[in-house]
Design an enzyme around this catalytic site. Structure first.
Site, PDB file in Angstrom:
ATOM      1  N   ASP A  28       0.836  -1.210   0.000  1.00 24.23           N
ATOM      2  CA  ASP A  28       0.000   0.000   0.000  1.00 24.23           C
ATOM      3  C   ASP A  28       0.867   1.256   0.000  1.00 24.23           C
ATOM      4  OD1 ASP A  28      -1.407  -2.252   1.056  1.00 24.23           O
ATOM      5  OD2 ASP A  28      -2.917  -0.939   1.921  1.00 24.23           O
ATOM      6  N   HIS A  32      -1.050   4.560  -0.664  1.00 20.80           N
ATOM      7  CA  HIS A  32      -2.093   5.477  -0.171  1.00 20.80           C
ATOM      8  C   HIS A  32      -1.807   6.956  -0.403  1.00 20.80           C
ATOM      9  CE1 HIS A  32      -5.156   2.926   1.490  1.00 20.80           C
ATOM     10  NE2 HIS A  32      -4.252   2.161   2.101  1.00 20.80           N
ATOM     11  N   ASP A  78      -3.947  -0.261  -3.543  1.00 18.72           N
ATOM     12  CA  ASP A  78      -4.165   0.875  -2.639  1.00 18.72           C
ATOM     13  C   ASP A  78      -3.218   2.029  -2.964  1.00 18.72           C
ATOM     14  OD1 ASP A  78      -6.229  -0.475  -1.471  1.00 18.72           O
ATOM     15  OD2 ASP A  78      -5.475  -0.310   0.577  1.00 18.72           O
ATOM     16  N   ASP A 129      -6.496   7.382  -1.759  1.00 19.04           N
ATOM     17  CA  ASP A 129      -7.200   7.532  -0.485  1.00 19.04           C
ATOM     18  C   ASP A 129      -6.228   7.774   0.666  1.00 19.04           C
ATOM     19  OD1 ASP A 129      -9.771   7.391  -1.448  1.00 19.04           O
ATOM     20  OD2 ASP A 129     -10.041   5.268  -0.994  1.00 19.04           O
ATOM     21  N   ARG A 130      -6.774   8.399   1.708  1.00 16.97           N
ATOM     22  CA  ARG A 130      -6.036   8.738   2.933  1.00 16.97           C
ATOM     23  C   ARG A 130      -5.009   9.848   2.686  1.00 16.97           C
ATOM     24  NH1 ARG A 130      -7.998   6.194   7.769  1.00 16.97           N
ATOM     25  NH2 ARG A 130      -8.698   4.095   7.238  1.00 16.97           N
ATOM     26  N   ASN A 187      -8.313  -2.801  -2.347  1.00 19.23           N
ATOM     27  CA  ASN A 187      -9.712  -2.566  -1.994  1.00 19.23           C
ATOM     28  C   ASN A 187     -10.087  -1.087  -2.100  1.00 19.23           C
ATOM     29  OD1 ASN A 187      -8.028  -2.264   0.469  1.00 19.23           O
ATOM     30  ND2 ASN A 187      -9.971  -1.774   1.450  1.00 19.23           N
ATOM     31  N   HIS A 188      -9.093  -0.185  -2.048  1.00 18.99           N
ATOM     32  CA  HIS A 188      -9.404   1.243  -2.175  1.00 18.99           C
ATOM     33  C   HIS A 188      -9.558   1.682  -3.631  1.00 18.99           C
ATOM     34  CE1 HIS A 188      -9.314   3.049   1.894  1.00 18.99           C
ATOM     35  NE2 HIS A 188      -8.760   1.885   2.178  1.00 18.99           N
ATOM     36  N   HIS A 215      -3.674  -8.235  -3.026  1.00 13.92           N
ATOM     37  CA  HIS A 215      -3.803  -7.186  -2.025  1.00 13.92           C
ATOM     38  C   HIS A 215      -4.250  -7.738  -0.675  1.00 13.92           C
ATOM     39  CE1 HIS A 215      -4.270  -3.230  -0.358  1.00 13.92           C
ATOM     40  NE2 HIS A 215      -5.480  -3.555   0.055  1.00 13.92           N
ATOM     41  N   ARG A 219     -14.417  -7.062   9.416  1.00 14.59           N
ATOM     42  CA  ARG A 219     -14.554  -6.191   8.251  1.00 14.59           C
ATOM     43  C   ARG A 219     -15.955  -6.257   7.647  1.00 14.59           C
ATOM     44  NH1 ARG A 219      -9.777  -3.964   6.395  1.00 14.59           N
ATOM     45  NH2 ARG A 219      -7.837  -5.032   6.870  1.00 14.59           N
ATOM     46  N   HIS A 260      -2.627  -4.680   2.534  1.00 14.04           N
ATOM     47  CA  HIS A 260      -3.968  -4.452   3.077  1.00 14.04           C
ATOM     48  C   HIS A 260      -4.022  -4.026   4.538  1.00 14.04           C
ATOM     49  CE1 HIS A 260      -8.264  -4.637   3.067  1.00 14.04           C
ATOM     50  NE2 HIS A 260      -8.395  -5.801   3.665  1.00 14.04           N
TER      51      HIS A 260
END
Length: 463
Positions: free
Chosen positions: A127, A129, A156, A159-160, A188-189, A240, A320, A347
């Site tokens: 990730d 991000h 990923d 995001d964030r 997943n993002h 991921h 989750r 993840h």
């Protein structure tokens, strides 16, 4: 920097760039003191011959870096005009959509001695991000993609962090330039739901204004094409989230006609859980914006959202609300069945691991979660000092990491931990990080769009 060994961690800290005091909102200026040409005087353009080069990507990197330090976010189009962005995303999408769900990645070469001399290797990245400046450092630190240095990114990208768009576009440029040496898997993002909650959608709207919905749609279309997993040199599985269930239809499964008369399974017995096969993974439909909850489309949800557990067995991931938990016995079963030595997944960052006392923390950017007879399961996280925005004053101060797998067997992971580029250029968050704290707690399954239609995006506006 070359250190061999299964659990060696090499740490490097780059010289910190300078930055100004923090602005009060996401549109405030991010001004640094680096002396470099102003790219707004000559905005980026697609190469006249239509072919990307290393020099062009270097120019793109420098321009995006400069803009993050000297311009307000809404001024990004003065450096990266919309027509260029559209062409880049389209070129990458055309490549990604043709790739299979599970990539087979091999280091081709006739001269083994030359491959060794050249340091032939595969670099695996977790990730990132939207931490653009850390990604720039990682690429340089790991040795840029080349014919003898393959990169596999484990999802990923957005995001964030505040620079998800710049991060994603830079990696797409590398993909277009070296399509058989740079591989971008889905996280997943990379979904409509997550990007609407964790900042990427608003980031795009702020940076491209009235053109934002158009840019966002194109990014979502590109997300749909990202492959789900890879097999490196026939020995290493990367994805991921990780493993997934079998969705072989039960005798009571119903079939109904979907679009264009295609038969789809609408009822799979989820009370009987067993590991899925690579054959099932290859057949799964990945061109959906969010994981659907029925039939063979359960597999993408598992691949993107599942987590390992120290407890044996395969169970639903109740925390989750999506995906699975799998134990060391499942890791052994999967490795042995496909003659693999490693599973590398991502993840889970330091925030996720902080609540999972049954597994090791993410201080150094990686953990070895299962060590079984056939090999290992590794979790890899490549965003240092994560998350960029945090409601509490106390930070995790984690390192990020990447893995190098060396020719010829690619089965001995070489870990490289690194610290964040500091100080970061100052910019505000694109999501309410004080309220949206954790994806486990905030996951709203009912609001997820289980289809691939982007019609709703057309009417998106900035709050």
């Amino acid at each position: 920097m070359s250190h061999q060994g299964e659990e060696i961690s090499s740490s490097s800290t780059p010289p910190p760039p300078s930055s100004s005091s923090p602005p009060s909102d996401p549109t405030a200026a991010s001004v640094g003191s680096r002396s470099c040409p102003n790219p707004t005087e000559t905005p980026l353009a697609w190469p006249s011959d239509g072919s990307l080069t290393r020099e062009w990507i270097a120019g793109l990197t420098a321009a995006l870096d400069w803009s993050s330090r000297h311009l307000r976010p809404p001024e990004l189009p003065s450096v990266l005009p919309l027509p260029l962005l559209q062409r880049l995303v389209l070129a990458a999408s055309n490549i990604l959509h043709k790739e299979p769900n599970c990539l087979r990645i091999d280091m081709d070469g006739d001269d083994d001695a030359e491959m060794r001399r050249s340091g032939a290797a595969v670099v695996v990245v977790g990730d990132v991000h939207g931490q653009f400046h850390d990604v720039i450092f990682l690429l340089e630190h790991a040795g840029f993609p080349s014919e003898n240095r393959i990169f596999v990114f484990n999802g990923d990208y957005v995001d964030r962090g505040a620079w998800g768009l710049e991060t994603f576009l830079l990696l797409l440029a590398w993909k277009v330039f070296l399509p058989h040496r740079v591989f971008l898997l889905r996280g997943n993002h990379e979904s409509k739901y997550c990007t609407s909650v964790y900042g990427f959608e608003k980031e795009v709207m702020v940076k491209y204004g009235d053109q934002g919905p158009q840019v966002y749609r194109k990014c979502l279309r590109c997300f749909e094409g990202l492959p789900l997993a890879s097999i490196i040199a026939g020995r290493v599985y990367t994805a991921h989230g990780g493993l997934f269930r079998s969705v072989s239809p039960t005798p009571s499964s119903k079939r109904s006609k979907g679009k264009k008369g295609r038969k789809v399974i609408t009822n799979v017995d989820t009370s009987i859980l067993k590991l899925g096969s690579l054959e099932e993974l290859l057949k799964a439909r990945r061109t959906v914006l969010d994981p659907p909850w029925e039939g063979s489309n359960l597999i993408p949800g598992d691949v993107l959202w599942s987590d390992p557990s120290p407890k044996p067995g395969l169970s639903l991931n109740e925390e989750r609300g999506i995906g699975l938990l799998w134990g060391p016995d499942c890791t052994e079963e999967f490795l042995k069945k496909y003659n693999l030595k490693l599973i590398i997944r991502s993840h889970e960052g330091p925030d996720a691991r902080d609540k999972r006392h049954d597994l090791a923390g993410m201080d150094n950017g990686y953990t070895i979660d299962h060590q079984v007879e056939s090999g290992k399961l590794i979790t890899l996280f490549s965003a240092p000092d994560y998350p960029q925005f945090q409601a509490t004053e106390e930070r995790y101060n984690n390192r990020g990491a990447y893995i190098v797998l060396h020719f010829p067997d690619f089965t001995t992971p070489e870990f490289h931990s690194f610290e964040a580029v500091k100080p970061r250029p100052k910019v505000g968050a694109y999501y309410n990080f004080e309220e949206v704290i954790d994806s486990d707690e905030e996951l709203d399954l009912q609001s997820m769009d289980n289809g691939s239609s982007l019609d709703a995006v057309a009417s998106t506006t900035v709050d």
